[in-house]
Scaffold this motif. Structure first.
Motif, PDB file in Angstrom:
ATOM      1  N   ILE A   1     -12.996 -10.239 -32.830  1.00 39.76           N
ATOM      2  CA  ILE A   1     -11.811 -10.904 -33.359  1.00 39.76           C
ATOM      3  C   ILE A   1     -12.064 -11.129 -34.844  1.00 39.76           C
ATOM      4  N   LYS A   2     -11.399 -10.342 -35.670  1.00 37.01           N
ATOM      5  CA  LYS A   2     -11.666 -10.366 -37.106  1.00 37.01           C
ATOM      6  C   LYS A   2     -10.910 -11.493 -37.807  1.00 37.01           C
ATOM      7  N   PHE A   3     -11.543 -12.028 -38.841  1.00 37.40           N
ATOM      8  CA  PHE A   3     -10.872 -13.012 -39.687  1.00 37.40           C
ATOM      9  C   PHE A   3      -9.739 -12.330 -40.443  1.00 37.40           C
ATOM     10  N   SER A   4      -8.573 -12.988 -40.499  1.00 36.04           N
ATOM     11  CA  SER A   4      -7.441 -12.449 -41.238  1.00 36.04           C
ATOM     12  C   SER A   4      -6.621 -13.599 -41.793  1.00 36.04           C
ATOM     13  N   ASP A   5      -6.217 -13.469 -43.037  1.00 33.96           N
ATOM     14  CA  ASP A   5      -5.399 -14.520 -43.644  1.00 33.96           C
ATOM     15  C   ASP A   5      -3.906 -14.280 -43.424  1.00 33.96           C
ATOM     16  N   LYS A   6      -3.567 -13.200 -42.704  1.00 37.06           N
ATOM     17  CA  LYS A   6      -2.175 -12.915 -42.388  1.00 37.06           C
ATOM     18  C   LYS A   6      -2.095 -12.298 -41.003  1.00 37.06           C
ATOM     19  N   LEU A   7      -1.784 -13.121 -40.007  1.00 33.05           N
ATOM     20  CA  LEU A   7      -1.733 -12.653 -38.629  1.00 33.05           C
ATOM     21  C   LEU A   7      -0.368 -12.064 -38.305  1.00 33.05           C
ATOM     22  N   THR A   8      -0.381 -10.922 -37.668  1.00 35.59           N
ATOM     23  CA  THR A   8       0.851 -10.274 -37.228  1.00 35.59           C
ATOM     24  C   THR A   8       0.683  -9.835 -35.779  1.00 35.59           C
ATOM     25  N   VAL A   9       1.799  -9.494 -35.142  1.00 37.69           N
ATOM     26  CA  VAL A   9       1.759  -9.016 -33.761  1.00 37.69           C
ATOM     27  C   VAL A   9       2.179  -7.554 -33.734  1.00 37.69           C
ATOM     28  N   THR A  10       1.285  -6.688 -33.277  1.00 34.29           N
ATOM     29  CA  THR A  10       1.607  -5.287 -33.028  1.00 34.29           C
ATOM     30  C   THR A  10       1.252  -4.991 -31.589  1.00 34.29           C
ATOM     31  N   ALA A  11       1.971  -4.076 -30.961  1.00 28.81           N
ATOM     32  CA  ALA A  11       1.782  -3.914 -29.517  1.00 28.81           C
ATOM     33  C   ALA A  11       2.020  -2.484 -29.072  1.00 28.81           C
ATOM     34  N   TRP A  12       1.540  -2.214 -27.903  1.00 31.57           N
ATOM     35  CA  TRP A  12       1.827  -1.001 -27.131  1.00 31.57           C
ATOM     36  C   TRP A  12       1.685  -1.399 -25.681  1.00 31.57           C
ATOM     37  N   SER A  13       2.077  -0.529 -24.803  1.00 26.56           N
ATOM     38  CA  SER A  13       2.037  -0.868 -23.384  1.00 26.56           C
ATOM     39  C   SER A  13       1.319   0.203 -22.589  1.00 26.56           C
ATOM     40  N   SER A  14       0.497  -0.237 -21.636  1.00 27.51           N
ATOM     41  CA  SER A  14      -0.184   0.679 -20.723  1.00 27.51           C
ATOM     42  C   SER A  14      -0.160   0.024 -19.344  1.00 27.51           C
ATOM     43  N   LYS A  15       0.826   0.398 -18.532  1.00 24.49           N
ATOM     44  CA  LYS A  15       1.004  -0.257 -17.236  1.00 24.49           C
ATOM     45  C   LYS A  15       1.546   0.754 -16.232  1.00 24.49           C
TER      46      LYS A  15
ATOM     47  N   VAL B   1       6.336  -2.797 -32.375  1.00 20.95           N
ATOM     48  CA  VAL B   1       5.899  -2.037 -31.205  1.00 20.95           C
ATOM     49  C   VAL B   1       5.847  -0.567 -31.588  1.00 20.95           C
ATOM     50  N   TRP B   2       4.700   0.053 -31.375  1.00 20.00           N
ATOM     51  CA  TRP B   2       4.516   1.468 -31.732  1.00 20.00           C
ATOM     52  C   TRP B   2       4.764   2.349 -30.508  1.00 20.00           C
ATOM     53  N   CYS B   3       5.561   3.370 -30.691  1.00 27.81           N
ATOM     54  CA  CYS B   3       5.879   4.285 -29.590  1.00 27.81           C
ATOM     55  C   CYS B   3       5.843   5.712 -30.120  1.00 27.81           C
ATOM     56  N   ASP B   4       5.255   6.621 -29.327  1.00 26.90           N
ATOM     57  CA  ASP B   4       5.131   8.007 -29.802  1.00 26.90           C
ATOM     58  C   ASP B   4       6.195   8.933 -29.218  1.00 26.90           C
ATOM     59  N   ASN B   5       7.259   8.348 -28.620  1.00 22.79           N
ATOM     60  CA  ASN B   5       8.337   9.156 -28.057  1.00 22.79           C
ATOM     61  C   ASN B   5       9.613   8.913 -28.854  1.00 22.79           C
TER      62      ASN B   5
ATOM     63  N   ASP C   1      18.782  -5.601 -27.206  1.00 23.86           N
ATOM     64  CA  ASP C   1      19.206  -6.887 -27.769  1.00 23.86           C
ATOM     65  C   ASP C   1      18.172  -7.412 -28.745  1.00 23.86           C
ATOM     66  N   LYS C   2      16.896  -7.272 -28.379  1.00 26.18           N
ATOM     67  CA  LYS C   2      15.821  -7.740 -29.253  1.00 26.18           C
ATOM     68  C   LYS C   2      15.822  -6.986 -30.581  1.00 26.18           C
ATOM     69  N   VAL C   3      16.085  -5.669 -30.511  1.00 26.79           N
ATOM     70  CA  VAL C   3      16.105  -4.859 -31.726  1.00 26.79           C
ATOM     71  C   VAL C   3      17.314  -5.225 -32.591  1.00 26.79           C
ATOM     72  N   LEU C   4      18.476  -5.359 -31.952  1.00 28.30           N
ATOM     73  CA  LEU C   4      19.683  -5.699 -32.700  1.00 28.30           C
ATOM     74  C   LEU C   4      19.598  -7.081 -33.329  1.00 28.30           C
ATOM     75  N   GLN C   5      18.902  -8.001 -32.638  1.00 26.73           N
ATOM     76  CA  GLN C   5      18.727  -9.355 -33.168  1.00 26.73           C
ATOM     77  C   GLN C   5      17.604  -9.429 -34.198  1.00 26.73           C
ATOM     78  N   LYS C   6      16.986  -8.260 -34.455  1.00 26.15           N
ATOM     79  CA  LYS C   6      15.888  -8.161 -35.421  1.00 26.15           C
ATOM     80  C   LYS C   6      14.715  -9.077 -35.054  1.00 26.15           C
ATOM     81  N   LYS C   7      14.502  -9.233 -33.734  1.00 24.59           N
ATOM     82  CA  LYS C   7      13.374 -10.023 -33.262  1.00 24.59           C
ATOM     83  C   LYS C   7      12.173  -9.149 -32.927  1.00 24.59           C
ATOM     84  N   ILE C   8      12.413  -7.841 -32.941  1.00 23.01           N
ATOM     85  CA  ILE C   8      11.318  -6.898 -32.708  1.00 23.01           C
ATOM     86  C   ILE C   8      11.663  -5.593 -33.411  1.00 23.01           C
TER      87      ILE C   8
END
Length: 495
Positions: free
Chosen positions: A348-362, A406-410, A438-445
């Motif tokens: 867990i690296k020290f960072s002065d600017k935390l962000t959320v990036t994601a992908w899914s594997s399920k 959220v990163w997607c390769d499709n 809805d999340k994309v249109l609301q600019k929440k993701i």
């Protein structure tokens, strides 16, 4: 030192005798039970003594621990127990809180509640045989009526959690909705966060003084041991330096290899062999399934700090019902990989600017008609997880500096997620999956495209060559822990 197998054996050893006596005295001080005459119709629960060496992160013996445990399988539902619940904080919550603590330079403390379950008050009438080795000679036929909860009882975790929760709420803590095992106290001057995993507690906050005051106050209500800075939690070794925090299970891996007599096996570079998919029908069925199941269960717990083996463990878990020699060979391949990466873990690296990036594997529960649909469903799943993370961060009043990505390769899935128009080929997809729009249109993701060759999630979904596997697991944060984190030789307490 060998752990005793009976209370008679324990009482003949000075160290174990003292540990057993201490446990019994704790039961007496806590007024855990009273002796009552045995009556017809009583459901009498048995008990046993459990002996365990508590070890430090370096493998040395911290203390000898004896515990009287009720045989909860003797209990009858509706008669001597009702609702059950175990206070276990989510692994995701732990990682999020630790990341925030590291990035803000907060101290992270650890507490161990002594005889935690004895603090819970029972609402049901529960009767138990007298403790083995300590029966009352004047009333040998009497039984114990439990006034407080005891380890092993079905309702013991719930009773302990209710008592701790009541105490924290009285002190103006707020119970998180995102994770019921997280409590938060926020004032204009300081913030304190409390994470609960049964009787182990992690505490962090932006004021070391207020954290100390809280621990002192908690100690007045519950007998506890202040273990200082977080260093060894649930089999996870923790080391912190100026770069951040390392989480490793090297000692756990070493013990697992020793348990299956594979300490001297030859290491390999990847956890799975490419081009050889596992099958239900390949190989001969193992005569004894227990070792295979035990190893897979241990590997599942190891994925908390070793996501690099997550895909292999997921595949092997699909054959628990009827494992074959081929599956066992594949499991040993994972163990060989662990042999060569014993001290790897999450950084867990020290960072002065935390962000959320994601992908899914399920693994999906439905059959997709196209790769686009499959990727789109994965986007919906990861968006739901991001929404949960955002709700948790909102509760602890942590503001993200930017919209989660959220990163997607499709490309088709990306277009569908951002396009509000329903296409004929997507009419069969459930409406709840489309909430991502809805999340994309609301600019929440924000959905962004990533080239397939750079998709980190590939190390969680497919077998890769060693160079590619190493490249992606490095990006995932899996790295070798510092030398100072690695354990030494186990030592025994003096007889």
């Amino acid at each position: 030192m060998t752990e005793p197998v009976s209370v008679i054996e324990a009482l003949q050893h000075r160290g174990w005798n003292r540990a057993t006596t201490d446990e019994l005295l704790a039961l007496i001080r806590n007024k855990t039970c009273i002796l009552v005459p045995r009556k017809a119709g009583m459901n009498i629960v048995g008990n046993k003594w459990v002996f365990k060496e508590k070890l430090n992160a370096d493998g040395t013996v911290e203390r000898l621990k004896a515990r009287l445990v009720a045989k909860g399988f003797h209990q009858r539902p509706g008669l001597d127990f009702g609702e059950t619940f175990s206070p276990v904080v989510k692994a995701s919550t732990i990682r999020i809180i630790l990341t925030i603590a590291v990035s803000n330079g907060w101290d992270v403390r650890q507490l161990d509640i002594n005889n935690a379950f004895l603090n819970g008050k029972l609402e049901e009438d529960v009767y138990m045989e007298q403790p083995q080795g300590f029966e009352d000679k004047e009333k040998p036929d009497y039984v114990c009526k439990l006034e407080k909860s005891l380890y092993g009882l079905k309702q013991a975790p719930r009773a302990w959690y209710d008592k701790l929760k009541q105490t924290l709420l009285e002190w103006n803590f707020v119970n998180s909705r995102a994770d019921t095992s997280l409590f938060l106290l926020k004032t204009p001057k300081f913030v304190i966060m409390v994470l609960i995993y049964v009787d182990d507690i992690i505490i962090t906050g932006n004021s070391g003084l207020e954290v100390n005051n809280f621990i002192t106050r908690l100690h007045k209500v519950f007998a506890l041991k202040d273990l200082g800075a977080l260093s060894f939690f649930l089999g996870i070794e923790v080391f912190r330096d100026e770069t951040g925090m390392y989480l490793s299970q090297g000692k756990y891996v070493t013990e697992l290899l020793k348990r299956v007599d594979m300490s001297n096996i030859k290491p390999c570079s990847t956890p799975m062999v490419g081009g050889k998919p596992l099958s239900l029908y390949e190989g001969n069925e193992l005569e004894d399934h227990s070792q295979y199941r035990s190893v897979i269960g241990a590997l599942q717990y190891l994925t908390h700090t070793r996501p690099d083996i997550a895909f292999a463990v997921n595949k092997l878990s699909q054959f628990l019902k009827c494992p074959t020699t081929t599956h066992w060979t594949a499991a040993k391949r994972v163990l060989r990989y662990l042999k060569g990466t014993v001290h790897h873990g999450i950084h867990i690296k020290f960072s002065d600017k935390l962000t959320v990036t994601a992908w899914s594997s399920k693994k999906q529960t439905v059959v997709a008609r196209s790769s686009m649909e499959s990727e789109y469903r994965a986007l919906a799943q990861v968006t739901a997880e991001v929404a949960w993370i955002e709700s948790l961060l909102k509760e602890i009043h942590f503001v993200l500096p930017s919209v989660p990505v959220v990163w997607c390769d499709n490309m088709s899935a990306n277009a569908l997620a951002t396009n509000p128009v329903y296409h004929a080929r997507t009419k069969h997809i459930e409406l709840d999956v489309h909430f991502i729009r809805d999340k994309v249109l609301q600019k929440k993701i924000e959905i962004r495209h990533i080239a397939s060759k750079d998709q980190i999630a590939d190390c969680l979904t497919k077998v890769l060559t060693h160079p590619k596997f190493k490249e992606l697991t490095d990006k995932l944060g899996v790295t070798s822990s510092p030398l100072r984190l690695r354990g030494g030789v186990k030592k025994s307490l003096a007889e």
